[in-house]
Scaffold this motif. Sequence first.
Motif, PDB file in Angstrom:
ATOM      1  N   GLU A 119      39.705  40.679  46.914  1.00 15.62           N
ATOM      2  CA  GLU A 119      39.817  39.455  46.117  1.00 15.62           C
ATOM      3  C   GLU A 119      38.449  39.067  45.531  1.00 15.62           C
ATOM      4  O   GLU A 119      38.349  38.700  44.360  1.00 15.62           O
ATOM      5  CB  GLU A 119      40.372  38.333  47.012  1.00 15.62           C
ATOM      6  CG  GLU A 119      41.222  37.305  46.299  1.00 15.62           C
ATOM      7  CD  GLU A 119      42.148  37.873  45.234  1.00 15.62           C
ATOM      8  OE1 GLU A 119      42.873  38.857  45.507  1.00 15.62           O
ATOM      9  OE2 GLU A 119      42.113  37.342  44.100  1.00 15.62           O
ATOM     10  N   ILE A 173      36.084  41.057  44.846  1.00 13.99           N
ATOM     11  CA  ILE A 173      35.776  42.033  43.796  1.00 13.99           C
ATOM     12  C   ILE A 173      36.513  41.660  42.516  1.00 13.99           C
ATOM     13  O   ILE A 173      35.939  41.653  41.428  1.00 13.99           O
ATOM     14  CB  ILE A 173      36.161  43.460  44.243  1.00 13.99           C
ATOM     15  CG1 ILE A 173      35.306  43.863  45.451  1.00 13.99           C
ATOM     16  CG2 ILE A 173      35.991  44.456  43.097  1.00 13.99           C
ATOM     17  CD1 ILE A 173      35.708  45.180  46.089  1.00 13.99           C
ATOM     18  N   LYS A 174      37.768  41.289  42.668  1.00 14.50           N
ATOM     19  CA  LYS A 174      38.544  40.945  41.470  1.00 14.50           C
ATOM     20  C   LYS A 174      37.921  39.762  40.735  1.00 14.50           C
ATOM     21  O   LYS A 174      37.839  39.760  39.507  1.00 14.50           O
ATOM     22  CB  LYS A 174      39.989  40.627  41.855  1.00 14.50           C
ATOM     23  CG  LYS A 174      40.803  41.864  42.176  1.00 14.50           C
ATOM     24  CD  LYS A 174      42.257  41.493  42.336  1.00 14.50           C
ATOM     25  CE  LYS A 174      43.115  42.712  42.585  1.00 14.50           C
ATOM     26  NZ  LYS A 174      44.514  42.338  42.863  1.00 14.50           N
ATOM     27  N   ILE A 175      37.467  38.780  41.479  1.00 15.90           N
ATOM     28  CA  ILE A 175      36.871  37.607  40.826  1.00 15.90           C
ATOM     29  C   ILE A 175      35.583  38.013  40.101  1.00 15.90           C
ATOM     30  O   ILE A 175      35.352  37.626  38.958  1.00 15.90           O
ATOM     31  CB  ILE A 175      36.623  36.484  41.855  1.00 15.90           C
ATOM     32  CG1 ILE A 175      37.975  35.911  42.284  1.00 15.90           C
ATOM     33  CG2 ILE A 175      35.734  35.384  41.267  1.00 15.90           C
ATOM     34  CD1 ILE A 175      37.911  34.895  43.387  1.00 15.90           C
ATOM     35  N   ALA A 176      34.787  38.841  40.758  1.00 10.29           N
ATOM     36  CA  ALA A 176      33.519  39.242  40.135  1.00 10.29           C
ATOM     37  C   ALA A 176      33.742  40.090  38.882  1.00 10.29           C
ATOM     38  O   ALA A 176      32.940  40.069  37.959  1.00 10.29           O
ATOM     39  CB  ALA A 176      32.667  40.004  41.143  1.00 10.29           C
ATOM     40  N   PHE A 177      34.830  40.842  38.862  1.00 13.72           N
ATOM     41  CA  PHE A 177      35.057  41.794  37.763  1.00 13.72           C
ATOM     42  C   PHE A 177      36.072  41.312  36.735  1.00 13.72           C
ATOM     43  O   PHE A 177      36.430  42.059  35.829  1.00 13.72           O
ATOM     44  CB  PHE A 177      35.505  43.149  38.323  1.00 13.72           C
ATOM     45  CG  PHE A 177      34.363  43.927  38.921  1.00 13.72           C
ATOM     46  CD1 PHE A 177      33.925  43.661  40.199  1.00 13.72           C
ATOM     47  CD2 PHE A 177      33.719  44.906  38.185  1.00 13.72           C
ATOM     48  CE1 PHE A 177      32.864  44.357  40.757  1.00 13.72           C
ATOM     49  CE2 PHE A 177      32.656  45.617  38.725  1.00 13.72           C
ATOM     50  CZ  PHE A 177      32.225  45.336  40.018  1.00 13.72           C
ATOM     51  N   GLU A 178      36.498  40.080  36.882  1.00 15.96           N
ATOM     52  CA  GLU A 178      37.552  39.581  36.002  1.00 15.96           C
ATOM     53  C   GLU A 178      37.169  39.674  34.529  1.00 15.96           C
ATOM     54  O   GLU A 178      37.999  39.919  33.668  1.00 15.96           O
ATOM     55  CB  GLU A 178      37.832  38.125  36.382  1.00 15.96           C
ATOM     56  CG  GLU A 178      39.050  37.549  35.755  1.00 15.96           C
ATOM     57  CD  GLU A 178      39.202  36.081  36.107  1.00 15.96           C
ATOM     58  OE1 GLU A 178      40.082  35.443  35.539  1.00 15.96           O
ATOM     59  OE2 GLU A 178      38.429  35.569  36.951  1.00 15.96           O
ATOM     60  N   GLY A 179      35.887  39.481  34.253  1.00 19.33           N
ATOM     61  CA  GLY A 179      35.467  39.481  32.853  1.00 19.33           C
ATOM     62  C   GLY A 179      35.039  40.836  32.332  1.00 19.33           C
ATOM     63  O   GLY A 179      34.572  40.948  31.212  1.00 19.33           O
ATOM     64  N   ASN A 180      35.173  41.870  33.148  1.00 20.79           N
ATOM     65  CA  ASN A 180      34.793  43.210  32.697  1.00 20.79           C
ATOM     66  C   ASN A 180      36.046  44.031  32.444  1.00 20.79           C
ATOM     67  O   ASN A 180      36.702  44.477  33.382  1.00 20.79           O
ATOM     68  CB  ASN A 180      33.935  43.905  33.763  1.00 20.79           C
ATOM     69  CG  ASN A 180      32.554  43.299  33.863  1.00 20.79           C
ATOM     70  OD1 ASN A 180      32.416  42.120  34.161  1.00 20.79           O
ATOM     71  ND2 ASN A 180      31.535  44.084  33.604  1.00 20.79           N
TER      72      ASN A 180
END
Lengths: 154, 293, 771
Positions: free
Chosen positions: A122, A124-131
């Motif tokens: 989770e 990781i998903k938040i950190a990568f949401e904009g990529n």
Amino acid sequence: MKIKFQLNGQPVEAEAPIDETLLDFLRNRLRITSVKKGCDLGECGTCTVLLNGKPVRSCLLLAVQIDGEDVTTIEGLSKDDNLNPIQEAFVKEYGFQCGFCTPGMILTTKALLDKNPDPSIEDIKIAFEGNLCRCTGYDQIIESVLRAAKLIKR
Amino acid sequence: MEEEIRPLPKFDYFSPHSLHDLSTLLKQLKGGISFLAGGTDLLVNMKKRITIPKVIIDINRIQELSFIEKRSNNIHVGSVTRLNNLIESSIVQENVPLLTEAIRFLASHPIRNRATIGGNLCTASPAADAAPPLLALNASVKLKSPDDEKIVPLSEFFVGPRQTVRKHNEILTEIIIPCEKGSNAFMKLGRRRGFTLSVVSVAAFGIIKGDKFEDIRIALGGVAPTPIRAYKIEEMLKGVEVSDRSIEKAAEIAKSISKPSKRAKRASVEYREAMARVLTKRVLMKIAFEERG
Amino acid sequence: MYQDYLGEVKKLLHGKDYKVVGKNVIRVDAIEKVTGRAKYTTDFIIENALIVRAVRSPYPHALIKKINKKPAFKIPGVVAVIIGDDIPGENQCGYYLDDQPLIATDKVRYIGDIVALVVAKDKESAWAGADAVEVKYEELPAVFDPKEALKGDFKIHNRKSPGDVKVIKGDVEQAFKECDVIVENIYKPGSQDHAYLETEAAIAIPEAQDGILVISTNQGPFRTRNAVARVLGKPQSQVRVITPYIGGGFGGKDTYGPIISSLAAVAAEITRQPAMIVHTRYDSFVYHFKRCPFEIRFKSGATKDGKLKAIEVDYLCDCGGYAAHVIGLLKRAAYHSTGVYEIPNCNVQGIAVYTNNLPVAAFNGFGNPQMLFAVESQMDLLAEKLNIDPVEFRLKNALVPGSRTGTNQLLDHSVGIKELISKVAKKADWVKKRSKQKRWQSETKKRGIGIGCSWHGCGTTGFKHDWAGASVILNPDGSVTYSTGIVEIGQGTITSHAMMVAETLGIPYEWVKVELNDTSRMPDSGETHAQRGAFIGGTAAVDAALKLRKKLNKLASEILKCDEDEITIEDGIAYSLNDASKKISFNDLVREMYQRGISPAEYGFIKARRGYPDPDTGQGDPYAAYTFGCTIAEVEIDIETGEVNVLRLYPGVAAGKILQPDVVRGQINGCAMLGLGYSLTEVVERENGKMVNPSFTDYLIPTIMDKPEIAEFISVEDEYKYSGYGAKGVGEIAFIATPLAVANAVYDAIGVRFYDLPISAEKVYFALKRK
Ligand SMILES: Cc1cc2nc3c(=O)[nH]c(=O)nc-3n(C[C@H](O)[C@H](O)[C@H](O)COP(=O)(O)OP(=O)(O)OC[C@H]3O[C@@H](n4cnc5c(N)ncnc54)[C@H](O)[C@@H]3O)c2cc1C
Ligand code: FES
Ligand code: FES
């Protein structure tokens, strides 16, 4: 305007036109082409750089704004062919395909793991949401981040 | 109409280090000024030629604009506070969790590393995610020009899409949010699960005593030219029993007061209205559930 | 004439297990890509390159009355303004048909049609120059609906349709009479943008001897070369195309690569200076060609024992202002219109129609996602009427070795679909999850499960020859230089080529260096599309390596004084199987080649084994081999908001030998997400044929948050004899099955069937409301 800043740990002095984004400045003047232009509008993440350790969109910054700051691009992660553990993890887990999003993904991983060495999926998903990545379907990117976390802890 | 992406237009650039320097600068300059905070709206709009400033005043180096403090019973947030700093702030989490909740999913993590709370309000997008919670919390903003300073309730700040009462030489310096104990709920409906602009968003703050709604404040985004407070719902619910029926009725009002612009992209008028109803219902249910356990 | 490559390779390896093929290796492109050193087109920063900006038509259909270049020259940085008449060679860039001028001269046919190029010293001047060029148009009536275009009095070209296709088999009329159930519907799968993260770009640089070098985002360096040679009026030998790393293609750069390359080349040729053109994201969304929208009337019938009897299909492809890629995808859709099933009677008629919409491109699936969306929806509808489980119904009709396809092609081997369906269904726990009684649901959420099956012929569609070249050079130190015309767009193909070369030569994979893709190094290899990169391009690699391996075996047997058949080469050592002490290192062997004057270099060249369907009946063998796919999707629908949440996907492929399992997994998962976007959120909104949501904020491709759980893929390795190592293709297959499975799962959840794609939340909401 003349600016002075730290780039990958090295001091840099350069002339930056006022109306140039950090992205164009890095690519066209400093020839740091690992920073990519996928949209120029903050929507894709290919232009990610770390500003004082935090991931930001270089397409939405003016070059003159980094005067006195610390900027990291993927070149700052490894010397020659000695891969940083994050890069090693992306190689081993096939965390890239076309590779266009990859420098941004790897820098985002670095910022995440610097702050949170043991991220959940989770996180990781938040950190990568904009990529955005159009090729991998993200699974192997997540696995790369998890492996990188393990490698760094070792 | 979506605009082309062009190279940035030419402009003059200033980067004052204090509010004092800023005032001096503002007195010298004539107009065509844009303040540059996180730049996540401004630079986009400049590339699309929606905004063509003659002068850019970069306010990122004004330390006085970046703070989060609790003074008496209010939270004061400097306008250049980054959204991620707000999310991580324990003061905000403890005192006005509704705000944390609402901006947690605004844009994306790296955008929030630059984007500021002041920028979000000054852009005045009908879909700005920070607006509904701040409206529901009765927040106000402080506007400062070189020779004046005033406090404006946020409910009077927005006047139209991308329009506020702020004058060109006024800077938004801080946001003042009263702290109150109660329940909070925020919901945002986008068009995909990640990294998406709100089609409709609803924020509510409420106090329930016994079986009744004692006080409810509710605000909606994406359903009108500006983010709006739903006073009608608030009046209707005051002192009314918490029940499926009262919530359903409130949700119906949400639908009826929604007046989305016909030109608004991203969703039809009818869908927005319907979603105002659904989200209002869900937000109120959450508050009712939380308060009564 | 067609070599049994699989058999030959197995024989040479003496039936031993592969050392490289089928393993996970470090990709050829890995280090460059994770260090940021990998160069993409715009990373070749050429000092003083001129900037090219196109002047594009604001009208969908208009006559060009006058073009005034002069005002552009008032902008100081402007160097040249180029119109169609200035083009040195032929002003033509059509893909299959010669219907598309590179720069329009007499009329424009879609919003964005190019009318002039402004070439300037810097970006600002190029933009200002493009704004300044004055073009006088006379508007013509425009048409955006293909049915209207077909009926009405519109003259976009001198004919209404660029092409059509027929597949006629058996007696459909009679067969329908014998059917117990018949289902007929109209389907309208929409457009889709490739939305690769790298936008289109090209750089052209004048070279010695009047030549020109082009570096560009393309998927077909040779086609690009030929296109550039044509507009410049030069022999193909004068044009060299280098294709660096490509930031995603999915077919889009197959179509647009030659066009954008030609634009840069014309500018460079006329100014004799390096020139570059780069699309902004807006340009990419609004102007590069996209997936073709279809309108399909599909009628299918079966008998009550669950056997498919007949299909009758007619469909329209809206190709926009020019034919571009439509002819190929139109035909491909027809050849696959039976789905993965045996159907004895078919009457399939497709036609492409010119409109004033943006033209269409190749895109993952190439017509099949659209056609198979109809096929697989029909399958579920028939199953429901017959009261048979959808999986069982599919199994009853699935193709098996010995089956004949709709084009009457005999599939004698490599047909793994039936086994695949069973395995995927088992993995997904289909029987249990499909049963309505035990299913989880709440007041606001409903769940469903659905299946979709796909197939995709490997290689270009059967009316065009399909060949590929490759070259292998053994260097005196035993290292190997490999060149292919297949492009690395992220799919990992060049790695699989290097693996096959290494395996065939008997050396470690790391000894093979893959050269930058350059048309001057090997014969025409065709395009990187149609799942042909490993399948055909890779077989050319094996062909070259095999030729060398035979020489090496012979030479080793002479040196080691033993029989040729005894020789094997493993890990870079050649030895006799009967006496392992008789050995020689690969390096020494190669050096010996040089010393004895045996050529250490070989070109590989192969042509795919297949026929060309009859134009009147569509009967024939359009593809050499078919890859099969099957995906099961589980969805949860919020019935108040209409949001469809895909919870889990279970993908599977029968794609022959899997050359690199982890890379294939990446392809499959990536395809699944591309398919998810097409299923749910990716809408190309158009006004007057022009895209009006041209940004990643409004054109919604899946983010990491949208990712469902994707199960480890199932693979049925139904090896194909005539390709290197028995591989087929995997690049497109998993994409195609995803939307079909999702659409069927949505129906299972809420009992509403959608006949168009994508299934947006808003659409679901209104459909439920009507219900
Ligand atoms: C890809 C992307 C996704 C986004 N997603 C969302 C989303 O989901 N939800 C959402 O609400 N927003 C979203 N935004 C919009 C934007 O990020 C936010 O509105 C952000 O908070 C703006 O803040 P900023 O500091 O970047 O503003 P800036 O761009 O710096 O400024 C915006 C405007 O406000 C003015 N301004 C800024 N600060 C002041 C001040 N102190 N006083 C007076 N005027 C000022 C500027 O002159 C400018 O006109 C998104 C933006 C991008 C690029
Ligand atoms: S280029 Fe900056 S986010 Fe896409
Ligand atoms: S690897 Fe191609 S976009 Fe991520």
